[in-house]
Design a protein around this motif. Structure first.
Motif, PDB file in Angstrom:
ATOM      1  N   SER A 116       0.826  -1.216   0.000  1.00 55.25           N
ATOM      2  CA  SER A 116       0.000   0.000   0.000  1.00 55.25           C
ATOM      3  C   SER A 116       0.857   1.260   0.000  1.00 55.25           C
ATOM      4  CB  SER A 116      -0.925   0.016   1.219  1.00 55.25           C
ATOM      5  OG  SER A 116      -1.801  -1.081   1.209  1.00 55.25           O
ATOM      6  N   ALA A 117       2.038   1.177   0.613  1.00 57.99           N
ATOM      7  CA  ALA A 117       2.899   2.351   0.748  1.00 57.99           C
ATOM      8  C   ALA A 117       3.869   2.527  -0.414  1.00 57.99           C
ATOM      9  CB  ALA A 117       3.685   2.256   2.060  1.00 57.99           C
ATOM     10  N   ASP A 118       3.934   1.582  -1.317  1.00 58.93           N
ATOM     11  CA  ASP A 118       4.947   1.595  -2.385  1.00 58.93           C
ATOM     12  C   ASP A 118       4.253   1.716  -3.747  1.00 58.93           C
ATOM     13  OD1 ASP A 118       7.023   1.119  -4.189  1.00 58.93           O
ATOM     14  OD2 ASP A 118       7.990  -0.361  -2.890  1.00 58.93           O
ATOM     15  N   GLU A 119       4.083   2.949  -4.211  1.00 61.12           N
ATOM     16  CA  GLU A 119       3.366   3.161  -5.467  1.00 61.12           C
ATOM     17  C   GLU A 119       4.108   2.577  -6.665  1.00 61.12           C
ATOM     18  OE1 GLU A 119       1.807   7.046  -6.208  1.00 61.12           O
ATOM     19  OE2 GLU A 119       1.533   7.453  -4.075  1.00 61.12           O
ATOM     20  N   ALA A 120       5.428   2.607  -6.635  1.00 60.60           N
ATOM     21  CA  ALA A 120       6.195   2.042  -7.745  1.00 60.60           C
ATOM     22  C   ALA A 120       5.973   0.531  -7.843  1.00 60.60           C
ATOM     23  CB  ALA A 120       7.682   2.348  -7.565  1.00 60.60           C
ATOM     24  N   LEU A 121       5.897  -0.131  -6.683  1.00 64.04           N
ATOM     25  CA  LEU A 121       5.657  -1.570  -6.670  1.00 64.04           C
ATOM     26  C   LEU A 121       4.240  -1.885  -7.144  1.00 64.04           C
ATOM     27  CD1 LEU A 121       6.850  -4.341  -5.962  1.00 64.04           C
ATOM     28  CD2 LEU A 121       6.000  -4.024  -3.620  1.00 64.04           C
ATOM     29  N   GLN A 122       3.281  -1.073  -6.730  1.00 66.49           N
ATOM     30  CA  GLN A 122       1.896  -1.256  -7.199  1.00 66.49           C
ATOM     31  C   GLN A 122       1.832  -1.152  -8.716  1.00 66.49           C
ATOM     32  OE1 GLN A 122      -0.363   1.828  -5.190  1.00 66.49           O
ATOM     33  NE2 GLN A 122       0.659   1.337  -3.275  1.00 66.49           N
ATOM     34  N   GLN A 123       2.518  -0.143  -9.253  1.00 66.38           N
ATOM     35  CA  GLN A 123       2.503   0.067 -10.696  1.00 66.38           C
ATOM     36  C   GLN A 123       3.134  -1.112 -11.430  1.00 66.38           C
ATOM     37  OE1 GLN A 123       1.057   2.882 -12.093  1.00 66.38           O
ATOM     38  NE2 GLN A 123       1.264   1.810 -14.032  1.00 66.38           N
ATOM     39  N   ARG A 124       4.232  -1.617 -10.879  1.00 66.80           N
ATOM     40  CA  ARG A 124       4.933  -2.723 -11.533  1.00 66.80           C
ATOM     41  C   ARG A 124       4.124  -4.016 -11.471  1.00 66.80           C
ATOM     42  NH1 ARG A 124       8.530  -6.590  -9.789  1.00 66.80           N
ATOM     43  NH2 ARG A 124       8.866  -5.635  -7.736  1.00 66.80           N
ATOM     44  N   LEU A 144      -1.289  -0.195 -11.753  1.00 64.67           N
ATOM     45  CA  LEU A 144      -1.928   1.046 -11.291  1.00 64.67           C
ATOM     46  C   LEU A 144      -1.512   1.325  -9.861  1.00 64.67           C
ATOM     47  CD1 LEU A 144      -4.363  -0.050  -9.304  1.00 64.67           C
ATOM     48  CD2 LEU A 144      -5.509  -0.418 -11.475  1.00 64.67           C
ATOM     49  N   SER A 145      -1.848   2.507  -9.408  1.00 65.18           N
ATOM     50  CA  SER A 145      -1.484   2.940  -8.060  1.00 65.18           C
ATOM     51  C   SER A 145      -2.714   2.984  -7.174  1.00 65.18           C
ATOM     52  CB  SER A 145      -0.848   4.325  -8.124  1.00 65.18           C
ATOM     53  OG  SER A 145      -0.833   4.935  -6.857  1.00 65.18           O
ATOM     54  N   LEU A 146      -2.570   2.515  -5.938  1.00 64.32           N
ATOM     55  CA  LEU A 146      -3.669   2.611  -4.983  1.00 64.32           C
ATOM     56  C   LEU A 146      -4.036   4.070  -4.721  1.00 64.32           C
ATOM     57  CD1 LEU A 146      -2.707  -0.064  -2.306  1.00 64.32           C
ATOM     58  CD2 LEU A 146      -4.693  -0.123  -3.798  1.00 64.32           C
ATOM     59  N   ALA A 147      -3.032   4.963  -4.805  1.00 67.88           N
ATOM     60  CA  ALA A 147      -3.295   6.371  -4.540  1.00 67.88           C
ATOM     61  C   ALA A 147      -4.306   6.943  -5.512  1.00 67.88           C
ATOM     62  CB  ALA A 147      -1.991   7.166  -4.608  1.00 67.88           C
ATOM     63  N   ALA A 148      -4.329   6.422  -6.713  1.00 63.01           N
ATOM     64  CA  ALA A 148      -5.264   6.922  -7.722  1.00 63.01           C
ATOM     65  C   ALA A 148      -6.705   6.551  -7.414  1.00 63.01           C
ATOM     66  CB  ALA A 148      -4.878   6.372  -9.096  1.00 63.01           C
TER      67      ALA A 148
END
Length: 250
Positions: A232-240, A244-248
């Motif tokens: 949840s805290a790692d947007e780059a990992l989410q994207q990879r 997509l990013s959870l922040a979005a």
């Protein structure tokens, strides 16, 4: 002494073939006891296939599935349900539309043959989680809304204490307000203790709200596992991993 929880369920190098198709390609998955593990991934990654293989609906062609340390890879589905105390909520919910809400729950209560034999305290707890079930107690389940049907499907799995719940995409197609109710019910299930949950989900905010652990699938394999908070805290990992990013989604 380590405080790491024991794994209630583990899959080691699990492969699944369906006809000519090689669906799972060596799945390694650990589900710690007493925690809610999210199983995430893009469409077609193999998440539902993993649940079906655990339940014996599809036979693993290689590898081992262990529940509480005991192999269950070759057990038939009814034996997995009864011996291991596992409940499965499939994506299509699996309710009986011609039966009432009451009859659906009674069928799922294996130790009761009549309403009088059901655990009334547990029923009251389910009504607190899902008030619509009490309101529509005598309605045919097929006439419920999509969200109410999903609540009934989960309540069927929870009508008796289970050691493991496998739930496939409970928020799919539901209105945001119903999703919030569902999240709160699953949070209460976590707070109540005693149950271990493996939850497949496409709604990443649901995953963030509920998950203790997370495993991410891609192309029939687990490509990441760890704490949900870390993902949840790692947007780059989410994207990879997820594209997509959870922040979005906040």
């Amino acid at each position: 002494m380590s405080d790491t929880p024991k794994n209630l369920l583990s899959l080691q190098d699990v492969h699944t073939h369906v006809g000519a198709y090689h669906i799972l390609h060596g799945v390694n998955l650990e589900v710690p006891a007493g925690q809610l593990t999210m199983l995430l991934g893009r469409n077609g990654a193999g998440k539902t296939s993993t649940l079906r293989t655990i339940m014996g609906l599809w036979q693993a062609s290689r590898g081992e599935i262990r529940f509480d340390g005991q192999p269950i890879t070759r057990l038939p589905t009814p034996e997995i349900t009864q011996r291991c105390d596992i409940a499965y909520v499939p994506e299509n919910m699996g309710i009986f539309g011609d039966l009432t809400v009451r009859e659906n729950l009674l069928l799922a209560a294996r130790r009761a043959r009549s309403l009088e034999q059901m655990d009334t305290q547990r029923l009251d707890w389910l009504f607190q989680l899902f008030p619509a079930l009490k309101k529509f107690w005598l309605y045919p389940a097929g006439k419920l809304s999509g969200g109410q049907k999903q609540m009934l499907a989960i309540a069927r799995a929870m009508v008796e204490p289970r050691r493991l719940l496998l739930i496939d995409e409970p928020s799919k197609g539901l209105a945001p307000a119903i999703v919030l109710n569902l999240v709160e019910a699953l949070r209460e299930l976590k707070r109540s203790g005693g149950a271990t949950v493996l939850l497949v989900e496409q709604n990443f905010m649901v995953a963030k709200a509920l998950g203790d652990r997370v495993a991410v699938m891609d192309d029939g394999r687990i490509v990441h596992s760890g704490a949900m908070a870390e993902l949840s805290a790692d947007e780059a990992l989410q994207q990879r991993l997820l594209g997509l990013s959870l922040a979005a989604h906040q």
